[in-house]
Design a protein around this motif. Structure first.
Motif, PDB file in Angstrom:
ATOM      1  N   VAL A 348      42.741  33.978  33.061  1.00 21.50           N
ATOM      2  CA  VAL A 348      43.826  34.016  34.049  1.00 21.50           C
ATOM      3  C   VAL A 348      43.279  34.415  35.411  1.00 21.50           C
ATOM      4  O   VAL A 348      43.656  33.839  36.445  1.00 21.50           O
ATOM      5  CB  VAL A 348      44.940  34.968  33.596  1.00 21.50           C
ATOM      6  CG1 VAL A 348      46.001  35.120  34.677  1.00 21.50           C
ATOM      7  CG2 VAL A 348      45.576  34.463  32.296  1.00 21.50           C
ATOM      8  N   ALA A 349      42.357  35.386  35.444  1.00 21.22           N
ATOM      9  CA  ALA A 349      41.766  35.803  36.717  1.00 21.22           C
ATOM     10  C   ALA A 349      41.028  34.643  37.376  1.00 21.22           C
ATOM     11  O   ALA A 349      41.095  34.457  38.601  1.00 21.22           O
ATOM     12  CB  ALA A 349      40.824  36.980  36.500  1.00 21.22           C
ATOM     13  N   GLY A 350      40.333  33.836  36.570  1.00 22.25           N
ATOM     14  CA  GLY A 350      39.642  32.669  37.118  1.00 22.25           C
ATOM     15  C   GLY A 350      40.604  31.675  37.732  1.00 22.25           C
ATOM     16  O   GLY A 350      40.313  31.088  38.791  1.00 22.25           O
ATOM     17  N   LEU A 351      41.749  31.491  37.120  1.00 19.48           N
ATOM     18  CA  LEU A 351      42.756  30.576  37.663  1.00 19.48           C
ATOM     19  C   LEU A 351      43.375  31.133  38.947  1.00 19.48           C
ATOM     20  O   LEU A 351      43.701  30.384  39.868  1.00 19.48           O
ATOM     21  CB  LEU A 351      43.842  30.315  36.621  1.00 19.48           C
ATOM     22  CG  LEU A 351      43.397  29.501  35.407  1.00 19.48           C
ATOM     23  CD1 LEU A 351      44.456  29.537  34.311  1.00 19.48           C
ATOM     24  CD2 LEU A 351      43.106  28.057  35.809  1.00 19.48           C
ATOM     25  N   LEU A 352      43.511  32.446  39.022  1.00 20.47           N
ATOM     26  CA  LEU A 352      44.077  33.056  40.223  1.00 20.47           C
ATOM     27  C   LEU A 352      43.169  32.889  41.435  1.00 20.47           C
ATOM     28  O   LEU A 352      43.631  32.880  42.572  1.00 20.47           O
ATOM     29  CB  LEU A 352      44.334  34.548  39.976  1.00 20.47           C
ATOM     30  CG  LEU A 352      45.518  34.868  39.067  1.00 20.47           C
ATOM     31  CD1 LEU A 352      45.461  36.322  38.602  1.00 20.47           C
ATOM     32  CD2 LEU A 352      46.844  34.597  39.784  1.00 20.47           C
ATOM     33  N   LEU A 353      41.880  32.752  41.209  1.00 21.04           N
ATOM     34  CA  LEU A 353      40.930  32.622  42.316  1.00 21.04           C
ATOM     35  C   LEU A 353      40.852  31.210  42.871  1.00 21.04           C
ATOM     36  O   LEU A 353      40.210  30.984  43.903  1.00 21.04           O
ATOM     37  CB  LEU A 353      39.537  33.083  41.861  1.00 21.04           C
ATOM     38  CG  LEU A 353      39.416  34.582  41.524  1.00 21.04           C
ATOM     39  CD1 LEU A 353      38.024  34.888  40.992  1.00 21.04           C
ATOM     40  CD2 LEU A 353      39.722  35.435  42.734  1.00 21.04           C
ATOM     41  N   LYS A 354      41.476  30.272  42.210  1.00 23.10           N
ATOM     42  CA  LYS A 354      41.441  28.895  42.688  1.00 23.10           C
ATOM     43  C   LYS A 354      42.371  28.719  43.888  1.00 23.10           C
ATOM     44  O   LYS A 354      43.304  29.492  44.094  1.00 23.10           O
ATOM     45  CB  LYS A 354      41.830  27.936  41.569  1.00 23.10           C
ATOM     46  CG  LYS A 354      40.799  27.886  40.437  1.00 23.10           C
ATOM     47  CD  LYS A 354      41.168  26.870  39.397  1.00 23.10           C
ATOM     48  CE  LYS A 354      40.107  26.796  38.303  1.00 23.10           C
ATOM     49  NZ  LYS A 354      38.801  26.342  38.815  1.00 23.10           N
ATOM     50  N   GLU A 355      42.098  27.692  44.683  1.00 23.24           N
ATOM     51  CA  GLU A 355      42.958  27.351  45.816  1.00 23.24           C
ATOM     52  C   GLU A 355      43.986  26.314  45.372  1.00 23.24           C
ATOM     53  O   GLU A 355      43.890  25.745  44.296  1.00 23.24           O
ATOM     54  CB  GLU A 355      42.115  26.802  46.972  1.00 23.24           C
ATOM     55  CG  GLU A 355      41.146  27.823  47.560  1.00 23.24           C
ATOM     56  CD  GLU A 355      41.839  28.882  48.390  1.00 23.24           C
ATOM     57  OE1 GLU A 355      43.035  28.709  48.702  1.00 23.24           O
ATOM     58  OE2 GLU A 355      41.188  29.904  48.711  1.00 23.24           O
ATOM     59  N   GLY A 356      44.933  26.054  46.210  1.00 24.74           N
ATOM     60  CA  GLY A 356      45.904  25.020  45.892  1.00 24.74           C
ATOM     61  C   GLY A 356      47.272  25.598  45.592  1.00 24.74           C
ATOM     62  O   GLY A 356      47.465  26.813  45.470  1.00 24.74           O
TER      63      GLY A 356
END
Length: 444
Positions: A348-356
């Protein structure tokens, strides 16, 4: 005012990474985030081990020693924090020590140094429990002096030894134990050699002296409360690929050969150990913390387990709005974790760091899955994969003796998981590795 997408991401990310720059007290963290996943005895997380540990403490006269085992990232430390909260403050005083602050967990355990570390770790952390640290620190130096161990600490010269008059003469530099002995235990090989010599030359005397130290410590404590010493992160001892066997064997040797030394007089002790550690002849209780069951043995969803982890995430999501990030893919991400809190939070943390824009799309989720899959795959040999193929097929862990170390390593890495299933546990491959295992199975 409603949070912007970036503000939402930031707040959610920080809630998943409390330990990286703690912004709230342990008490506040517990009240805000804790989900009672062990509320149902036959639920997907199993029985309430904390309640059972407390019963074992209450029912034991004098002191007790218990092992808490489990996968790294399964929530052991969280449950140890809950243990501290639930102990009767009128009867017990908990002292928590994280061994990783003192030792390199990629190297085998040095038994003598670990036992000295127990004394130092208790003294260093007793202040948080409202205990008289200065007097206990003097007890520690006296103990080292009786063992003829000298040290030169970063906080100043500290030495102790027998004088010609038969008395102990101790010099202590300025600063707390943590500034001296902690660094010495971790980095000073000459000091470790002195301790090793003291243990090997006369183990009976060493045991008598370390126990005398803790006997004196208990006598120094105010009131009638009994210490409960919680020793965490021994489960982090796993080593690298080339040292894994040595490290595992050192953990098992510590709790087999030195079980008597580890039973500290006048107090209860709870040690965490790796899930794969199985000390021969261990006579005490051993409590396993497994991952939350998110799937059944036949591969279908375990709806109750998924719902529990959905609540865990929702507690951390701003305004409890988990769908703002994941849309209709919440269950998919939870399944990807295999029921390990560490892996779930990392995904989930990895997804939070994405842009968009939010919610994230399936392509971004696939990208996060591929990254975590690659991390799990690093260092896996053909022999590792053969074991995983067999586990995937049978749902049991049965390997020849010569491959047992490989199987233990798979558990330590989180590539293999164990789920509760009524009276018999079953094993499974980490969900993100299943495609690789399926490919190898087809090739074979």
């Amino acid at each position: 005012m409603a949070l912007s997408d970036r503000e939402y991401r930031k707040a959610f990310y920080q809630a998943l990474n409390i330990q990286q720059g703690r912004s709230m007290s342990e008490e506040d963290e517990y009240e805000r985030f804790y989900v009672p996943i062990y509320a149902s005895p036959n639920g997907p997380a199993g029985p309430d081990l904390v309640a059972e540990i407390i019963n074992a403490i209450d029912f034991t006269t004098g002191g007790s020693v218990q092992l808490l085992s489990g996968y790294r990232g399964a929530g052991k430390t969280t449950e140890l924090m809950r243990l501290r909260r639930k102990l009767d403050p009128e009867r017990y005083v908990p002292v928590y020590w994280d061994v990783e602050d003192y030792f390199n967990t990629e190297l085998p355990i040095d038994e003598g140094t670990f036992l000295v570390g127990l004394a130092a770790g208790f003294v260093d952390n007793c202040e948080d429990a409202g205990l008289p640290q200065d007097k206990l620190r003097e007890r520690l130096w006296d103990f080292l002096g009786r063992m003829n161990v000298n040290m030169e600490a970063s906080a100043g010269p500290i030495s102790a030894g027998w004088g010609q008059d038969g008395a102990i003469h101790t010099q202590v530099g300025v600063g707390p134990v943590a500034l001296g002995l902690r660094a010495t235990l971790r980095d000073d090989e000459s000091f470790r050699a002195q301790v090793r010599k003291a243990l090997e030359s006369n183990r009976a005397v060493f045991r008598k002296e370390i126990h005398q130290f803790f006997t004196d410590v208990v006598a120094d404590l105010p009131g009638e409360r009994t210490p409960v010493f919680i020793v965490d992160s021994i489960d982090h001892y796993r080593g690298r690929a080339d040292t894994f066997d040595q490290v595992r064997e050192s953990v098992e040797s510590l709790f087999s050969v030195y079980a008597d030394e580890l039973a500290l007089p006048g107090m209860h002790v709870v040690y965490t150990v790796p899930i794969h550690a199985n000390p021969p002849g261990w006579r005490g209780q051993r409590w396993p913390v497994l991952n939350v069951k998110v799937r059944e043995r036949d591969g279908s969803d375990c709806a109750e387990g998924i719902e529990l982890l959905r609540e865990v995430l929702s507690r951390r999501a701003p305004e409890r709005n988990l769908e703002r990030l994941l849309g209709d893919q919440v269950d998919r991400v939870i399944r990807d974790s295999g029921g390990l809190f560490r892996d779930l939070f990392r995904l989930v943390a990895g997804l939070l760091l994405k842009e968009g824009a939010l919610p994230v799309d399936v392509v971004e989720i696939e990208s996060a899955e591929n990254r975590e899959r690659s991390n799990l795959d690093v260092g896996l040999s053909e022999e590792h994969l053969e074991i995983l193929v067999d586990v995937q097929r049978t749902k049991y862990l049965r390997v020849p003796r010569e491959r047992s170390a490989l199987a233990w390593e798979l558990q330590a890495r989180g590539a293999m998981m164990c789920y509760r299933n009524g009276t018999v546990n079953w094993y499974g491959v980490h969900p993100l590795l299943e495609p690789l295992v399926a490919d190898m199975n087809e090739q074979s």
